[in-house]
Design a protein around this motif. Structure first.
Motif, PDB file in Angstrom:
ATOM      1  N   GLU A 789       0.841  -1.191   0.000  1.00  0.00           N
ATOM      2  CA  GLU A 789       0.000   0.000   0.000  1.00  0.00           C
ATOM      3  C   GLU A 789       0.874   1.237   0.000  1.00  0.00           C
ATOM      4  O   GLU A 789       1.885   1.293   0.710  1.00  0.00           O
ATOM      5  CB  GLU A 789      -0.913   0.016   1.227  1.00  0.00           C
ATOM      6  CG  GLU A 789      -1.987  -1.056   1.205  1.00  0.00           C
ATOM      7  CD  GLU A 789      -2.827  -1.028   2.471  1.00  0.00           C
ATOM      8  OE1 GLU A 789      -4.058  -0.918   2.368  1.00  0.00           O
ATOM      9  OE2 GLU A 789      -2.231  -1.101   3.573  1.00  0.00           O
ATOM     10  N   VAL A 790       0.474   2.216  -0.794  1.00  0.00           N
ATOM     11  CA  VAL A 790       1.160   3.505  -0.843  1.00  0.00           C
ATOM     12  C   VAL A 790       0.281   4.532  -0.147  1.00  0.00           C
ATOM     13  O   VAL A 790      -0.877   4.715  -0.514  1.00  0.00           O
ATOM     14  CB  VAL A 790       1.425   3.956  -2.296  1.00  0.00           C
ATOM     15  CG1 VAL A 790       2.219   5.264  -2.316  1.00  0.00           C
ATOM     16  CG2 VAL A 790       2.155   2.873  -3.079  1.00  0.00           C
ATOM     17  N   GLU A 791       0.833   5.177   0.882  1.00  0.00           N
ATOM     18  CA  GLU A 791       0.077   6.196   1.601  1.00  0.00           C
ATOM     19  C   GLU A 791       0.234   7.531   0.884  1.00  0.00           C
ATOM     20  O   GLU A 791       1.343   8.086   0.817  1.00  0.00           O
ATOM     21  CB  GLU A 791       0.568   6.323   3.041  1.00  0.00           C
ATOM     22  CG  GLU A 791      -0.238   7.331   3.850  1.00  0.00           C
ATOM     23  CD  GLU A 791       0.220   7.427   5.290  1.00  0.00           C
ATOM     24  OE1 GLU A 791       0.053   8.515   5.874  1.00  0.00           O
ATOM     25  OE2 GLU A 791       0.741   6.428   5.834  1.00  0.00           O
ATOM     26  N   ILE A 792      -0.866   8.050   0.344  1.00  0.00           N
ATOM     27  CA  ILE A 792      -0.853   9.309  -0.398  1.00  0.00           C
ATOM     28  C   ILE A 792      -1.814  10.266   0.294  1.00  0.00           C
ATOM     29  O   ILE A 792      -3.026  10.070   0.264  1.00  0.00           O
ATOM     30  CB  ILE A 792      -1.257   9.098  -1.870  1.00  0.00           C
ATOM     31  CG1 ILE A 792      -0.305   8.106  -2.551  1.00  0.00           C
ATOM     32  CG2 ILE A 792      -1.274  10.429  -2.619  1.00  0.00           C
ATOM     33  CD1 ILE A 792      -0.678   7.759  -3.986  1.00  0.00           C
ATOM     34  N   PHE A 793      -1.252  11.261   0.963  1.00  0.00           N
ATOM     35  CA  PHE A 793      -2.040  12.268   1.675  1.00  0.00           C
ATOM     36  C   PHE A 793      -3.048  11.629   2.627  1.00  0.00           C
ATOM     37  O   PHE A 793      -4.210  12.030   2.699  1.00  0.00           O
ATOM     38  CB  PHE A 793      -2.732  13.215   0.685  1.00  0.00           C
ATOM     39  CG  PHE A 793      -1.776  13.929  -0.230  1.00  0.00           C
ATOM     40  CD1 PHE A 793      -0.741  14.684   0.281  1.00  0.00           C
ATOM     41  CD2 PHE A 793      -1.898  13.811  -1.597  1.00  0.00           C
ATOM     42  CE1 PHE A 793       0.155  15.337  -0.565  1.00  0.00           C
ATOM     43  CE2 PHE A 793      -1.014  14.461  -2.453  1.00  0.00           C
ATOM     44  CZ  PHE A 793       0.013  15.225  -1.929  1.00  0.00           C
ATOM     45  N   GLY A 794      -2.588  10.615   3.343  1.00  0.00           N
ATOM     46  CA  GLY A 794      -3.395  10.007   4.390  1.00  0.00           C
ATOM     47  C   GLY A 794      -4.213   8.813   3.972  1.00  0.00           C
ATOM     48  O   GLY A 794      -4.674   8.054   4.825  1.00  0.00           O
ATOM     49  N   ASP A 795      -4.413   8.620   2.675  1.00  0.00           N
ATOM     50  CA  ASP A 795      -5.153   7.460   2.187  1.00  0.00           C
ATOM     51  C   ASP A 795      -4.174   6.417   1.652  1.00  0.00           C
ATOM     52  O   ASP A 795      -3.157   6.760   1.057  1.00  0.00           O
ATOM     53  CB  ASP A 795      -6.128   7.861   1.080  1.00  0.00           C
ATOM     54  CG  ASP A 795      -7.231   8.779   1.574  1.00  0.00           C
ATOM     55  OD1 ASP A 795      -7.717   8.564   2.706  1.00  0.00           O
ATOM     56  OD2 ASP A 795      -7.597   9.721   0.837  1.00  0.00           O
ATOM     57  N   ARG A 796      -4.524   5.158   1.847  1.00  0.00           N
ATOM     58  CA  ARG A 796      -3.657   4.078   1.376  1.00  0.00           C
ATOM     59  C   ARG A 796      -4.251   3.458   0.114  1.00  0.00           C
ATOM     60  O   ARG A 796      -5.435   3.114   0.080  1.00  0.00           O
ATOM     61  CB  ARG A 796      -3.467   3.015   2.461  1.00  0.00           C
ATOM     62  CG  ARG A 796      -2.775   3.546   3.708  1.00  0.00           C
ATOM     63  CD  ARG A 796      -2.469   2.433   4.687  1.00  0.00           C
ATOM     64  NE  ARG A 796      -2.148   2.958   6.004  1.00  0.00           N
ATOM     65  CZ  ARG A 796      -1.902   2.201   7.077  1.00  0.00           C
ATOM     66  NH1 ARG A 796      -1.941   0.859   6.959  1.00  0.00           N
ATOM     67  NH2 ARG A 796      -1.619   2.749   8.244  1.00  0.00           N
ATOM     68  N   PHE A 797      -3.375   3.315  -0.870  1.00  0.00           N
ATOM     69  CA  PHE A 797      -3.788   2.779  -2.166  1.00  0.00           C
ATOM     70  C   PHE A 797      -3.000   1.507  -2.459  1.00  0.00           C
ATOM     71  O   PHE A 797      -1.769   1.479  -2.312  1.00  0.00           O
ATOM     72  CB  PHE A 797      -3.529   3.804  -3.275  1.00  0.00           C
ATOM     73  CG  PHE A 797      -4.371   5.035  -3.172  1.00  0.00           C
ATOM     74  CD1 PHE A 797      -5.591   5.123  -3.849  1.00  0.00           C
ATOM     75  CD2 PHE A 797      -3.972   6.100  -2.386  1.00  0.00           C
ATOM     76  CE1 PHE A 797      -6.368   6.264  -3.747  1.00  0.00           C
ATOM     77  CE2 PHE A 797      -4.741   7.250  -2.283  1.00  0.00           C
ATOM     78  CZ  PHE A 797      -5.954   7.320  -2.963  1.00  0.00           C
ATOM     79  N   SER A 798      -3.719   0.475  -2.877  1.00  0.00           N
ATOM     80  CA  SER A 798      -3.072  -0.780  -3.236  1.00  0.00           C
ATOM     81  C   SER A 798      -2.166  -0.569  -4.450  1.00  0.00           C
ATOM     82  O   SER A 798      -2.522   0.133  -5.407  1.00  0.00           O
ATOM     83  CB  SER A 798      -4.129  -1.837  -3.553  1.00  0.00           C
ATOM     84  OG  SER A 798      -3.529  -3.016  -4.041  1.00  0.00           O
ATOM     85  N   ALA A 799      -0.985  -1.184  -4.390  1.00  0.00           N
ATOM     86  CA  ALA A 799      -0.025  -1.074  -5.491  1.00  0.00           C
ATOM     87  C   ALA A 799       0.667  -2.410  -5.689  1.00  0.00           C
ATOM     88  O   ALA A 799       0.737  -3.239  -4.768  1.00  0.00           O
ATOM     89  CB  ALA A 799       1.004   0.016  -5.202  1.00  0.00           C
ATOM     90  N   THR A 800       1.169  -2.608  -6.881  1.00  0.00           N
ATOM     91  CA  THR A 800       1.809  -3.869  -7.251  1.00  0.00           C
ATOM     92  C   THR A 800       3.262  -3.631  -7.626  1.00  0.00           C
ATOM     93  O   THR A 800       3.572  -2.715  -8.410  1.00  0.00           O
ATOM     94  CB  THR A 800       1.090  -4.518  -8.442  1.00  0.00           C
ATOM     95  OG1 THR A 800      -0.293  -4.679  -8.122  1.00  0.00           O
ATOM     96  CG2 THR A 800       1.691  -5.863  -8.790  1.00  0.00           C
TER      97      THR A 800
END
Length: 817
Positions: A789-800
């Motif tokens: 997961e990449v934390e971008i401005f407080g939100d976490r986004f799934s990444a591969t």
């Protein structure tokens, strides 16, 4: 008061908090035969009138590291050195009025958590709970830092001084420095009490740093601002609340309005950074006095009226208090607002630790960093944000420094957006075709003073400064950047790239010397290749392209901002006895990138050069009757060439290429498009993906390491690391379901609820239609297909995690076509 010794290992000039911290940290490093010289009494410059706030917040990873270290040091310093100090760790609330500020706070929270700090983002209700006297109706939230607070600057300085003296260091007060000269490999510092010789010298002279720098032939890029803060009389409600709760209110910063408000005993201290600010000592009618020790400027309260009224509206009890005292003192500013810590450019065995805008908060960390520079020649953290070599000669211009200082002071708390260009002090260095690309719609930003096109606007596009004040990917530039990238993909693009740093190396032994300094292979004549320079710990110092013209004749090409840094790295590593000449010829040449599948067809109409020469080759040729060096490389990852021309020949060459390219679909493209294109190829950017925070092996650069060379700088450390196995690895990530923003530098990577790495750069790839992040990931997770997961401005986004090949043109067939 001690007499002036005849010799010291290090002489520090300046007895403010930073200079004394440097003395203290040199002693901690075991260098206990150092001397600090102070013109007057300790703290007599900016330190004595400083407000003494100690924030840890920063949008810069390195500055946050430095301030975090300071706060930690100060909490235990009184006990360590046996000197009592007033240090109030009150916590702080940094207020946000809107979405973008909340995003900035979320990013700072992520960085702070990575560094072990319990920073948090809170809503209006919690703001009110922590600060009951505040009005919150128009607030979006706040950043809460439990470790923020304030310290008495004089007590801090004296505590560091006591600690330094107890370890054997000497401080000589009332000893102004009159000059410096170099004799027999030593510095001779002339003072009112005589001469003192030293191996090393440090300019820690605060707002007098420019005056001291001139003694060493150095023009320090700086100016001086006046900063006012207002002390208020006791407020009964506040005094009663403090007595009942046994603590002070958190320090309040309304960063969108631009002031801090701090409890001072039972009263308050208001410190605005006003837009209608004032510079001092800027001309013949306003000279710096010979001595300004323990002095202040006259009050200038009219400048603060608007900010005072806003603060009263925010904290109404402030309006019931009488004004007690106004402090209006000098604070130095560098052209980017960051201090100067590190090697003094072009001056042997000399260092700078000066021009601190937030000197109390940064003094502890600055002393640590400075001591590392002096004793080890390198620092634990990559400190490029503060390195004096980040500025070149143009930045010392007085008018430029004043313009930038006024801009920075008036925007002290401003958010730094990725597409925003600060307008002051521009057009310092222009490309020879600047007017041509401006006419095509170029929007510019400065790179080491060089104006480069970032994107090309078309009629009707919003090019206002306000339009760029967002972290969103979308904006008036977005479809233009997409169009530029697709033109490079489908036809051809041309990018004007002035200011490449360029060094000419020639003479017997040049090849062997380069081979011992770089990790990899030095190219043969007619070839060009990337070279990586490591320090003795195997960390990435820099990247340069080596263009071999002959067996011992090279051009070394590197980033515009790396000019001073890289030239000094080369110079200091030259052997004492050699037959080589090394010259900085940056100002003599210009460069364009011509790239895309139609680029060969365009060039074929203009030159008889051999356009079948392979990738990573170069040749001299002519276009429009003008000489150029045609180099078969492309940072954009397509078939392409760099066109290196003499400055005076550049317009004719550009005009010919532009005219020939029109029927082939040639379009101009800018630095934003180039950044997108290079991300798709996994190409690293200097001081983002490439820094001393990472080793060459961690950076995924082993293919540039020639292990069978008998010796090169960093070889032993890299060999040990290879045998042990790296702890983190460079990876390319793609976001599975991206949001409106791409990953900024130093976004936290998570896996199973744990922090496992950080991004080093990120952006949108318009050829692959993905949000891309380059970064460093825990080694066991750096396997293609791993989900993080990449934390971008407080939100976490799934990444591969992607394979260790480029996302675009995986096998480099297009670039080698």
């Amino acid at each position: 008061m001690p007499d002036l010794p005849s010799h010291a290992r290090v002489v520090i000039i300046g007895g403010g908090a930073v200079g004394v911290s440097a003395l203290y940290h040199l002693a901690k490093a075991g260098w206990t035969d150092c001397v600090l010289l102070e013109k007057n009494e300790l703290t007599s410059g900016s330190t004595w009138h400083a407000a003494g706030n100690v924030p840890t917040f920063s949008s810069s990873w390195s500055l946050m590291n430095m301030q975090r270290y300071s706060a930690s040091l100060y909490r235990g310093l009184a006990d360590e050195v046996g000197y009592p100090m007033n240090y109030h760790v009150t916590g702080s609330l940094r207020l946000a009025h809107g979405r973008e500020r909340m995003r900035e706070f979320q990013r700072a929270k992520g960085m702070g958590r990575y560094q072990g700090m319990e920073i948090d983002v809170v809503g209006p209700d919690e703001i009110k709970a922590r600060y009951p006297f505040i009005e919150t109706h128009d607030l979006a939230g706040a950043l809460y830092d439990p470790n923020d607070g304030d310290i008495d600057p004089a007590q801090l300085t004296q505590a560091l001084a006591k600690g330094a003296r107890d370890m054997g260091q000497k401080i000589v007060r009332f000893c102004p420095v009159a000059g410096a000269r170099r004799e027999n490999g030593e510095w001779v510092i002339s003072t009112a009490q005589g001469d003192i010789r030293s191996e090393y010298v440090v300019n820690a002279a605060g707002y007098r740093a420019q005056e001291v720098g001139k003694m060493f032939g150095r023009d320090v890029p700086m100016m001086v601002m006046s900063h006012q803060y207002i002390l208020f009389e006791e407020i009964p409600e506040l005094a009663a609340w403090t007595k009942e709760n046994g603590k002070k209110l958190p320090l309040l910063r309304d960063v969108d309005t631009s002031y801090y408000l701090r409890q001072e005993k039972g009263g308050m201290n208001l410190g605005p950074y006003e837009r209608n600010c004032r510079a001092h000592w800027v001309g013949h009618n306003d000279p710096m006095p010979d001595d300004f020790s323990f002095q202040l400027f006259p009050d200038d309260l009219d400048r603060l009226e608007w900010y005072l009224n806003d603060a009263i509206a925010r904290v109404p009890i402030l309006g019931t208090a009488g004004l007690s005292k106004v402090i209006n003192g000098p604070i130095p500013y560098a052209p980017d607002g960051n201090p100067l810590i590190g090697p003094m450019p072009g001056v042997p065995n000399a260092f700078e630790a000066c021009v601190f805008t937030f000197g109390i908060a940064q003094a502890g960390g600055a002393g640590k960093v400075l001591a590392e520079w002096v004793t080890e020649g390198q620092t634990e953290w990559d400190m490029w944000s503060c390195d004096p070599r980040r500025f070149t000669a143009f930045a010392a211009d007085k008018d430029y420094c004043v313009a930038k200082g006024l801009e920075i002071y008036g925007n002290e708390y401003a958010i730094h957006f990725p597409r925003h260009a600060w307008p002051a002090g521009r057009d310092q260095k222009l490309s020879p075709i600047h007017d041509r690309i401006a006419a095509l719609g170029a929007q510019f930003n400065a790179y080491n003073g060089w104006e480069r096109a970032t994107w090309y606007a078309q009629p009707g596009d919003d090019v206002s400064e306000e339009s760029t004040q967002t972290f969103d990917r979308a904006g008036p530039w977005e479809r233009r950047i997409r169009g530029e990238c697709l033109a490079v993909r489908d036809a051809a693009g041309i990018l004007d790239l002035p200011g490449f740093s360029r060094f000419r190396l020639q003479g017997s032994g040049a090849r062997d010397w380069l081979s011992g300094l770089t990790t990899g292979i030095v190219p043969k004549p007619g070839r060009i290749g990337l070279a990586y320079f490591a320090d003795d710990k195997g960390r990435i110092v820099t990247e340069m392209s080596i263009m071999a013209l002959d067996e011992d004749f090279f051009f070394l090409i590197t980033a515009a901002v790396a000019q001073n840094h890289d030239f000094e790295w080369l110079t200091k590593n030259l052997p004492q006895s050699h037959e080589m000449t090394l010259a900085d010829v940056t100002e003599n040449f210009a460069c364009q990138i011509l790239t895309g599948p139609k680029s060969r067809e365009i060039l074929a109409e203009l030159t008889d050069a051999d356009l079948a020469k392979p990738w990573l080759s170069h040749q001299s040729c002519q276009i429009a009757g003008r000489w150029l060096q045609l180099v078969r490389v492309s940072f954009a990852g397509e078939l392409g060439w760099e066109l290196h021309t003499k400055v005076e020949d550049t317009p004719a060459v550009f005009d010919a290429v532009w005219a020939a390219g029109q029927k082939h679909g040639l379009k101009p493209f800018g630095m934003f498009a180039l950044d997108s294109l290079r991300l798709e190829k996994g190409y690293r950017a200097w001081k983002g993906d490439l820094s001393t925070d990472y080793s060459v092996l961690q950076g995924g650069l082993e293919r540039f390491v020639k292990w069978d060379k008998p010796e090169f700088t960093g070889r032993a450390a890299l060999l040990n690391e290879k045998q042990r196995g790296v702890t983190k690895k460079f990876v390319t990530l793609t976001l599975d379901d991206p949001g409106p923003c791409d990953a900024p530098t130093m976004s936290t990577l998570w896996h199973d609820g744990k922090i496992v790495g950080e991004t080093t750069s990120g952006g949108w790839g318009y050829r692959v239609e993905k949000s891309i992040a380059l970064g460093m990931l825990r080694a066991d997770l750096a396997v293609p297909g791993t989900k993080v997961e990449v934390e971008i401005f407080g939100d976490r986004f799934s990444a591969t995690v992607q394979q260790d090949k480029p996302l675009w043109d995986t096998d480099n067939l297009r670039i080698r076509a």
